[in-house]
Design an enzyme around this catalytic site. Structure first.
Site, PDB file in Angstrom:
ATOM      1  N   ARG A 167       0.665  -1.281   0.192  1.00 48.55           N
ATOM      2  CA  ARG A 167      -0.097   0.079   0.068  1.00 48.55           C
ATOM      3  C   ARG A 167       0.962   1.235   0.100  1.00 48.55           C
ATOM      4  O   ARG A 167       1.597   1.366  -0.673  1.00 48.55           O
ATOM      5  CB  ARG A 167      -0.908  -0.068   1.346  1.00 48.55           C
ATOM      6  CG  ARG A 167      -1.706  -1.196   1.291  1.00 48.55           C
ATOM      7  CD  ARG A 167      -2.402  -1.673   0.214  1.00 48.55           C
ATOM      8  NE  ARG A 167      -3.259  -2.780   0.106  1.00 48.55           N
ATOM      9  CZ  ARG A 167      -4.259  -3.394   0.617  1.00 48.55           C
ATOM     10  NH1 ARG A 167      -4.931  -2.475   0.862  1.00 48.55           N
ATOM     11  NH2 ARG A 167      -4.632  -4.647   0.381  1.00 48.55           N
ATOM     12  N   CYS A 343      -4.263 -27.682   1.598  1.00 48.74           N
ATOM     13  CA  CYS A 343      -4.687 -26.502   0.627  1.00 48.74           C
ATOM     14  C   CYS A 343      -4.009 -26.993  -0.710  1.00 48.74           C
ATOM     15  O   CYS A 343      -2.767 -27.170  -0.712  1.00 48.74           O
ATOM     16  CB  CYS A 343      -4.314 -25.134   1.090  1.00 48.74           C
ATOM     17  SG  CYS A 343      -4.514 -24.074  -0.113  1.00 48.74           S
ATOM     18  N   CYS A 346      -5.448 -23.734  -5.255  1.00 44.08           N
ATOM     19  CA  CYS A 346      -6.353 -23.812  -6.632  1.00 44.08           C
ATOM     20  C   CYS A 346      -6.755 -22.305  -6.798  1.00 44.08           C
ATOM     21  O   CYS A 346      -7.327 -21.875  -7.827  1.00 44.08           O
ATOM     22  CB  CYS A 346      -7.639 -24.761  -6.689  1.00 44.08           C
ATOM     23  SG  CYS A 346      -8.838 -24.639  -5.196  1.00 44.08           S
TER      24      CYS A 346
HETATM   25  C1  LIG Z   1      -8.661 -14.131   0.296  1.00 47.42           C
HETATM   26  C2  LIG Z   1      -7.443 -13.339   0.631  1.00 47.42           C
HETATM   27  C3  LIG Z   1      -7.420 -12.201   1.393  1.00 47.42           C
HETATM   28  C4  LIG Z   1      -6.153 -11.778   1.906  1.00 47.42           C
HETATM   29  N1  LIG Z   1      -6.083 -10.520   2.296  1.00 47.42           N
HETATM   30  C5  LIG Z   1      -5.113  -9.754   2.675  1.00 47.42           C
HETATM   31  C6  LIG Z   1      -5.048  -8.453   3.521  1.00 47.42           C
HETATM   32  O1  LIG Z   1      -5.901  -7.929   3.945  1.00 47.42           O
HETATM   33  N2  LIG Z   1      -3.859  -7.962   3.833  1.00 47.42           N
HETATM   34  C7  LIG Z   1      -2.520  -8.529   3.350  1.00 47.42           C
HETATM   35  O2  LIG Z   1      -1.479  -8.030   3.858  1.00 47.42           O
HETATM   36  N3  LIG Z   1      -2.567  -9.870   2.777  1.00 47.42           N
HETATM   37  C8  LIG Z   1      -3.731 -10.252   2.412  1.00 47.42           C
HETATM   38  N4  LIG Z   1      -3.783 -11.439   1.804  1.00 47.42           N
HETATM   39  C9  LIG Z   1      -2.410 -12.444   1.439  1.00 47.42           C
HETATM   40  C10 LIG Z   1      -2.320 -13.350   2.620  1.00 47.42           C
HETATM   41  O3  LIG Z   1      -1.923 -12.815   3.741  1.00 47.42           O
HETATM   42  C11 LIG Z   1      -0.900 -14.205   2.094  1.00 47.42           C
HETATM   43  O4  LIG Z   1       0.163 -13.484   1.948  1.00 47.42           O
HETATM   44  C12 LIG Z   1      -0.950 -15.240   0.843  1.00 47.42           C
HETATM   45  O5  LIG Z   1      -2.294 -15.524   0.614  1.00 47.42           O
HETATM   46  C13 LIG Z   1      -0.036 -15.889   0.541  1.00 47.42           C
HETATM   47  O6  LIG Z   1      -0.102 -16.893   1.686  1.00 47.42           O
HETATM   48  P1  LIG Z   1      -0.561 -18.459   1.571  1.00 47.42           P
HETATM   49  O7  LIG Z   1       0.000 -19.204   0.328  1.00 47.42           O
HETATM   50  O8  LIG Z   1      -0.475 -19.040   2.837  1.00 47.42           O
HETATM   51  O9  LIG Z   1      -2.280 -18.290   1.225  1.00 47.42           O
HETATM   52  C14 LIG Z   1      -5.055 -12.310   1.381  1.00 47.42           C
HETATM   53  C15 LIG Z   1      -4.974 -13.296   0.863  1.00 47.42           C
HETATM   54  C16 LIG Z   1      -6.136 -14.320   0.461  1.00 47.42           C
HETATM   55  C17 LIG Z   1      -6.165 -15.555  -0.014  1.00 47.42           C
HETATM   56  S1  SF4 Z   2     -10.237 -22.866  -2.394  1.00 47.21           S
HETATM   57 FE1  SF4 Z   2      -8.045 -24.011  -3.051  1.00 47.21          FE
HETATM   58  S2  SF4 Z   2      -6.546 -22.487  -2.409  1.00 47.21           S
HETATM   59 FE2  SF4 Z   2      -8.496 -21.872  -1.578  1.00 47.21          FE
HETATM   60  S3  SF4 Z   2      -8.170 -22.374   0.511  1.00 47.21           S
HETATM   61 FE3  SF4 Z   2      -9.305 -24.032  -0.494  1.00 47.21          FE
HETATM   62  S4  SF4 Z   2      -7.999 -25.517  -1.558  1.00 47.21           S
HETATM   63 FE4  SF4 Z   2      -6.822 -23.584  -1.003  1.00 47.21          FE
END
Ligand SMILES: Cc1cc2nc3c(=O)[nH]c(=O)nc-3n(C[C@H](O)[C@H](O)[C@H](O)COP(=O)(O)O)c2cc1C
Ligand code: SF4
Length: 370
Positions: A167, A343, A346
């Site tokens: 941001r 997870c 996807c």
């Molecule tokens: C649905 C969704 C909403 C998210 N909202 C935010 C947010 O509000 N602020 C932020 O810094 N990152 C946000 N993220 C990013 C996550 O914190 C994280 O960095 C990213 O999903 C990668 O991690 P993961 O592989 O464990 O999902 C969001 C991710 C997802 C999937």
């Molecule tokens: S919808 Fe797919 S990527 Fe998202 S949380 Fe569920 S398994 Fe993970």
């Protein structure tokens, strides 16, 4: 078996009961459902939940700490999470969206001429001129508001704050957007000044508060991420942030590009693997002794334990994995890792649900309810 994963850690002055953190995740669901889901994630055994996108001002996207209603909202979330022995962090952020550019998009959105992708592109295009044109007086007022917001966050019951390094902090950090010629633009030191002043404003108000920093890293060749710190400029930013008062780093890819780069699916050409942003952690690890939290495609307890042992990270943050299975930590610690709903990255119902304005969900919910 998962000795490090299950062991407590001093996270910048705050003791976490284990190494699992729910990464900031905007769920896009009504308040009652948000409280219920975050409580379920806390009950699943993670050590800390980061509440995403808490605005540093009175106006912004999401409830404000400066209104009675917003303050009460955060108190309610915190109470529900603390009830499960889980810490709560406020991700303080200042949007870099230009309100006037946004207003110009409203007619197009109402007539469906502009879709969400068009809107994102237009707002991204407006970031550079907006950041570059902000008066120094305005900039100083915004950085000071991080200190005031942190005070409100602590009063509401948050255990620590995270400064959102994407941001506005990220766009000031990045030469892609920041074309200023004053003390906030030009050299890497100058581009770091906004973030440094935001952190220092918190430190001045709250000398003992742990301050986490979401360090959004961008790279060239191939180009990924726009707002954030270029890998080569980390040796300038990391010591300055630390000196200003940062007590831990949460490391990820910078944003303002395709959302599927920062939330990468398994088929992503560069970031499809487990622990996809760990190479950025390695770069930061060489520059600081402060705790490092990795995020990005972390799902496999064996893999995470190995990375903790190797010293690449001190904590593992997960967003999608804890959406898919809030019980991940308890299952791992109770010897039931085989029962985890893994997870599969996807993005169908989590990112997909968010983009379609139906709230963040998971394919496993459908399977469970069928
Ligand atoms: C649905 C969704 C909403 C998210 N909202 C935010 C947010 O509000 N602020 C932020 O810094 N990152 C946000 N993220 C990013 C996550 O914190 C994280 O960095 C990213 O999903 C990668 O991690 P993961 O592989 O464990 O999902 C969001 C991710 C997802 C999937
Ligand atoms: S919808 Fe797919 S990527 Fe998202 S949380 Fe569920 S398994 Fe993970």
């Amino acid at each position: 078996m998962y000795e490090l994963l299950s062991s407590p850690v001093d996270y910048g002055g705050l003791t976490l009961k284990n190494r699992i953190i729910f990464s900031p995740t905007t769920l896009g669901v009504p308040e009652d459902e948000q409280v219920e889901r975050l409580a379920r994630i806390a009950a699943g055994g993670c050590a800390m939940i980061i509440i995403g996108d808490v605005p540093v001002g009175k106006h912004g996207f999401g409830p404000s700490l400066f209104t009675q209603k917003g303050f009460a909202h955060y108190q309610r979330l915190i109470e529900a999470i603390h009830a499960h022995g889980c810490k709560v962090c406020a991700q303080l952020h200042q949007s870099d969206s230009d309100l006037s550019a946004m207003l110009k998009c409203v007619p197009g959105m109402l007539t469906h001429r502009l879709g969400p992708d068009d809107l994102r592109k237009r707002l991204n295009d407006a970031v550079g001129p907006y950041i570059t044109g902000l008066s120094e007086r305005k900039v100083e007022a915004i950085t000071a508001s991080f200190g005031e917001a942190a005070e409100r966050a602590v009063a509401a019951g948050f255990d620590l704050v995270q400064v959102h390094g994407d941001r506005m902090c990220g766009s000031f950090s990045s030469a892609v957007f920041n074309h200023r010629t004053d003390r906030y633009g030009g050299s890497a030191e100058n581009r770091a000044r906004f973030a440094v002043e935001a952190v220092a404003a918190i430190r001045r108000k709250l000398p003992e508060l742990p301050i986490d920093y979401k360090l959004a890293v961008r790279q060239e060749d191939p180009h990924y991420g726009n707002a954030g710190v270029l890998v080569e400029e980390l040796p300038v930013f990391v010591p300055l942030l630390e000196e200003a008062g940062v007590t831990s780093f949460h490391i990820t890819l910078a944003n303002h590009s395709d959302l599927s780069d920062t939330i990468p699916p398994a088929k992503h050409p560069a970031f499809g693997a487990e622990g996809c942003f760990l190479p950025f952690c390695d770069r930061v690890r060489a520059l600081t002794k402060k705790p490092i939290c990795a995020v990005g495609g972390l799902t496999d307890p064996d893999f995470i334990e190995e990375q903790l042992k190797a010293g690449r990270m001190d904590c593992a943050a997960m967003s999608r994995q804890l959406i898919a299975d809030p019980e991940w930590p308890n299952k791992v610690f109770d010897g039931r890792a085989g029962e985890i709903h893994r997870c599969v990255r996807c993005n169908k119902e989590c990112l997909g649900g968010m983009m379609a304005h139906r709230g963040v969900h998971c394919i496993y919910e459908r399977k469970v309810s069928q």
